[in-house]
Design an enzyme around this catalytic site. Structure first.
Site, PDB file in Angstrom:
ATOM      1  N   ALA A  76       0.836  -1.199   0.000  1.00 37.94           N
ATOM      2  CA  ALA A  76       0.000   0.000   0.000  1.00 37.94           C
ATOM      3  C   ALA A  76       0.870   1.248   0.000  1.00 37.94           C
ATOM      4  O   ALA A  76       1.995   1.244   0.497  1.00 37.94           O
ATOM      5  CB  ALA A  76      -0.917   0.000   1.219  1.00 37.94           C
ATOM      6  N   CYS A  77       0.330   2.325  -0.565  1.00 40.75           N
ATOM      7  CA  CYS A  77       0.995   3.623  -0.545  1.00 40.75           C
ATOM      8  C   CYS A  77       1.193   4.074   0.906  1.00 40.75           C
ATOM      9  O   CYS A  77       0.294   3.886   1.728  1.00 40.75           O
ATOM     10  CB  CYS A  77       0.135   4.631  -1.303  1.00 40.75           C
ATOM     11  SG  CYS A  77       0.772   6.309  -1.292  1.00 40.75           S
TER      12      CYS A  77
END
Length: 219
Positions: A31-32
């Site tokens: 995930a970012c």
């Protein structure tokens, strides 16, 4: 003649045999901002002219990684291979320290973050917890950092021994970010002996702290 050596993605120490290395970093499923952070770390171990191939599985990650590398002055090429994307980065120069490409804090600015929950948003709990983890990993790399983060209601659970972001919060505290926990909330949930980071505060002190803030972010 340039010798390109592929290395194991789990070993970021480039393998060189008289030439330049090509390193592959698999960031699929992350995930970012984790792909950007992994890219930053990998580039720091390369010499000028060496190439980093970053594998990601969505277009948002392609844009984030590409934008980061371009702001560092590196050559970037992105393309699709099968069911995933590749961002190929040729290192040029030493890059720009992340702090130098961040926005400078105006003189006298004092900003605070309010955390009223142990997750972000009202979506599924698993997604909310993943967003919290991504947020604090990104905050560790961010410059400038907030002066204070206030945790209240269920947000105080993030300060306990079982918190998935405990290490990140301890790191932020060591860097000078003030971590405050609502004392009433801690008492209500019976967490007094489980806190591992931050200090207790009361509503009056919290109001004074927030009153000094020139910017307040509530998550």
């Amino acid at each position: 003649m340039r010798l390109i050596v592929y290395q194991n993605m789990f070993n970021l120490e480039p393998q060189r045999q008289g030439g330049l290395a090509m390193v592959e970093k698999d960031c699929r499923g992350l995930a970012c901002p984790q792909p950007v952070l992994e890219t930053k770390e990998a580039l720091e171990g390369l010499r000028e002219g060496e190439v980093l191939r970053v594998l990601v599985d969505n277009e948002a990650a392609v844009k984030n990684v590409s934008r980061f590398a371009e702001t560092q002055g590196h050559r970037v090429e992105a393309f699709k291979e099968g069911d995933y994307f590749v961002v190929e980065i040729e290192k040029r120069g030493a890059g720009v320290p992340v702090g130098e490409i961040s926005c400078e804090r105006p003189e006298g600015e004092y900003w605070a973050i309010l955390f009223p929950s142990d997750r972000i948003g009202d979506a599924e709990p698993e997604l909310g917890c993943r967003l919290v983890a991504s947020f604090f990993k990104g905050l560790r790399e961010m410059q400038p950092k907030p002066q204070v983060i206030l945790f209240y209601t269920k947000g105080v659970f993030l300060l306990t021994e079982d918190s998935p972001v405990l290490e990140d919060l301890q790191h932020l505290e060591k860097e000078g970010v003030e971590i405050l926990a609502c004392g009433t909330c801690v008492e209500y949930y019976g967490l007094g002996d489980r806190l591992r980071v931050g200090k207790l505060t009361n509503m009056y002190e919290a109001m004074l702290t927030l009153g000094r803030a020139t910017k307040i972010i509530r998550l």
